[in-house]
Design a protein around this motif. Structure first.
Motif, PDB file in Angstrom:
ATOM      1  N   ASP A 157      -0.799   2.109  40.841  1.00 45.76           N
ATOM      2  CA  ASP A 157      -0.012   1.680  39.685  1.00 45.76           C
ATOM      3  C   ASP A 157       1.336   1.112  40.080  1.00 45.76           C
ATOM      4  O   ASP A 157       2.004   0.471  39.268  1.00 45.76           O
ATOM      5  N   ASN A 158       1.791   1.389  41.307  1.00 46.66           N
ATOM      6  CA  ASN A 158       3.082   0.880  41.748  1.00 46.66           C
ATOM      7  C   ASN A 158       2.984  -0.500  42.392  1.00 46.66           C
ATOM      8  O   ASN A 158       3.974  -1.000  42.913  1.00 46.66           O
ATOM      9  N   GLY A 159       1.786  -1.087  42.381  1.00 43.97           N
ATOM     10  CA  GLY A 159       1.641  -2.429  42.927  1.00 43.97           C
ATOM     11  C   GLY A 159       2.393  -3.450  42.080  1.00 43.97           C
ATOM     12  O   GLY A 159       2.529  -3.297  40.864  1.00 43.97           O
ATOM     13  N   TYR A 160       2.890  -4.513  42.704  1.00 46.04           N
ATOM     14  CA  TYR A 160       3.658  -5.516  41.971  1.00 46.04           C
ATOM     15  C   TYR A 160       3.473  -6.894  42.610  1.00 46.04           C
ATOM     16  O   TYR A 160       3.045  -7.031  43.758  1.00 46.04           O
ATOM     17  N   TYR A 161       3.838  -7.904  41.830  1.00 39.18           N
ATOM     18  CA  TYR A 161       3.841  -9.292  42.314  1.00 39.18           C
ATOM     19  C   TYR A 161       5.298  -9.746  42.385  1.00 39.18           C
ATOM     20  O   TYR A 161       6.010  -9.707  41.365  1.00 39.18           O
ATOM     21  N   PRO A 162       5.769 -10.180  43.554  1.00 43.48           N
ATOM     22  CA  PRO A 162       7.149 -10.685  43.641  1.00 43.48           C
ATOM     23  C   PRO A 162       7.215 -12.119  43.106  1.00 43.48           C
ATOM     24  O   PRO A 162       6.671 -13.048  43.690  1.00 43.48           O
ATOM     25  N   VAL A 163       7.861 -12.299  41.968  1.00 41.35           N
ATOM     26  CA  VAL A 163       7.905 -13.604  41.303  1.00 41.35           C
ATOM     27  C   VAL A 163       9.369 -13.964  41.010  1.00 41.35           C
ATOM     28  O   VAL A 163      10.024 -13.294  40.192  1.00 41.35           O
ATOM     29  N   ASP A 164       9.850 -15.002  41.658  1.00 42.54           N
ATOM     30  CA  ASP A 164      11.186 -15.538  41.403  1.00 42.54           C
ATOM     31  C   ASP A 164      12.265 -14.452  41.466  1.00 42.54           C
ATOM     32  O   ASP A 164      13.155 -14.370  40.611  1.00 42.54           O
ATOM     33  N   ALA A 171       4.616 -12.677  31.760  1.00 44.55           N
ATOM     34  CA  ALA A 171       4.628 -13.133  33.153  1.00 44.55           C
ATOM     35  C   ALA A 171       3.877 -14.439  33.371  1.00 44.55           C
ATOM     36  O   ALA A 171       4.088 -15.122  34.377  1.00 44.55           O
ATOM     37  N   GLU A 172       3.003 -14.802  32.440  1.00 46.85           N
ATOM     38  CA  GLU A 172       2.091 -15.927  32.679  1.00 46.85           C
ATOM     39  C   GLU A 172       2.810 -17.255  32.902  1.00 46.85           C
ATOM     40  O   GLU A 172       2.445 -18.026  33.805  1.00 46.85           O
ATOM     41  N   ASP A 173       3.844 -17.542  32.107  1.00 41.45           N
ATOM     42  CA  ASP A 173       4.510 -18.843  32.241  1.00 41.45           C
ATOM     43  C   ASP A 173       5.177 -19.004  33.597  1.00 41.45           C
ATOM     44  O   ASP A 173       5.118 -20.087  34.209  1.00 41.45           O
ATOM     45  N   GLN A 174       5.820 -17.942  34.106  1.00 46.18           N
ATOM     46  CA  GLN A 174       6.495 -18.043  35.393  1.00 46.18           C
ATOM     47  C   GLN A 174       5.492 -18.145  36.535  1.00 46.18           C
ATOM     48  O   GLN A 174       5.687 -18.911  37.486  1.00 46.18           O
ATOM     49  N   ILE A 175       4.405 -17.393  36.445  1.00 44.47           N
ATOM     50  CA  ILE A 175       3.368 -17.462  37.482  1.00 44.47           C
ATOM     51  C   ILE A 175       2.716 -18.843  37.474  1.00 44.47           C
ATOM     52  O   ILE A 175       2.436 -19.425  38.526  1.00 44.47           O
TER      53      ILE A 175
END
Length: 293
Positions: free
Chosen positions: A177-184, A265-269
């Motif tokens: 659950d602590n997984g993440y995507y580094p985005v901007d 999150a979709e627009d930034q990804i």
């Protein structure tokens, strides 16, 4: 007297018809018989053809009375190809048919496709997010192969009509659950992490869920260039290899983040994926075998 008679007879023979002249003429003078063999007087002439086709040069030297000279019509050429080939490469698995225009030029029509992702790596990074790639390619193409030096070295050019399905699945950093995507500069968490891990001031988002994107290239026609080699092994069989690239253009991404806050999150990804322009220049690497008729 005998000389005068012989002269008169000779004149009569020359004045006779061609049919009579073809047979021997016998003249009797007293007890002497003289045989005269007449020469034919008709000469046959054979008319020259209106044009002469030079099969070596492939041209019509004199077009008087003819538009095209040759031994094969366009239809005969189309239904009698010069070669068939099987290939495997970054465009996928496929085959093509070739028609030789001359010893240095060959037209090709082919198709390559299937799941070719593993052939060019199977994953890519977009701004520190790693994506696994699945593909279902369909790449019909039409091109020309040139042998500029008349030997095994080839140069190719043509057009691909790409219809490629590309699916990218984001791999979260860390696990659970602590997984993440580094985005901007922010962290888009898959689930709900401990509160002390979340920094709202930098734009962190929780409960984004899994992220998957469908990528589509904008070019409906993709030009390509290649160089390669095509040696003949026997009179009928040969092999080939090619290196080059096709310009597929920029990509359009359709992103689906399936968590409760995924829409945030979709627009930034989407922006980061489109900025990456995955496979804008599609590398072409292929190997194959050819059978020549």
């Amino acid at each position: 007297m005998k000389l005068i008679k012989l002269t008169a007879i000779s004149a009569a023979v020359l004045a006779s018809t061609a049919a009579l002249a073809a047979d021997p003429v016998i003249v009797v003078d007293n007890n002497d018989a003289v045989v005269y063999e007449a020469e034919p007087v008709a000469v046959a002439y054979q008319a020259e053809p209106a044009y002469a086709y030079n099969s070596d040069a492939g041209i019509v030297r004199n077009t008087t009375g003819a538009v095209v000279g040759g031994t094969k019509t366009f239809f005969q050429t189309a239904v009698n190809p010069a070669s068939v080939s099987a290939e495997v490469g970054t465009l996928g698995y496929g085959a093509n048919i070739g028609w030789s225009l001359n010893e240095k030029t060959e037209l090709q029509a082919g198709w390559a496709g299937g799941d070719a992702a593993e052939l060019f790596g199977g994953d890519f990074d977009a701004n520190d997010v790693n994506y696994d790639v699945d593909t279902d390619f369909s790449n019909p193409y039409l091109g020309v192969q040139l042998r500029p030096t008349g030997n095994w070295f080839t140069m190719g050019a043509g057009i691909i009509v790409p219809d490629n399905e590309i699916t990218a699945t984001a791999n979260a950093k860390d696990a659970g659950d602590n997984g993440y995507y580094p985005v901007d500069g922010a962290r888009y968490f898959v689930g709900t992490p401990d509160p002390d891990q979340v920094d709202l001031t930098r734009g962190d988002i929780t409960e984004v869920g899994g992220v998957q994107a469908d990528l589509e290239h904008r070019n409906k026609l993709a030009p390509y260039l290649t160089i390669g080699f095509r040696p003949n092994i026997t009179n009928n069989f040969g092999v080939f290899g090619e290196l080059g690239a096709a310009y597929l253009g920029k990509t359009t991404a359709t992103v689906n983040a399936n968590g409760a806050n995924g829409a945030l999150a979709e627009d930034q990804i989407k922006k980061e994926l489109e900025d990456e322009n995955y496979l804008e220049w599609m590398p072409i690497v292929k190997l194959g075998a050819t059978y020549r008729f």
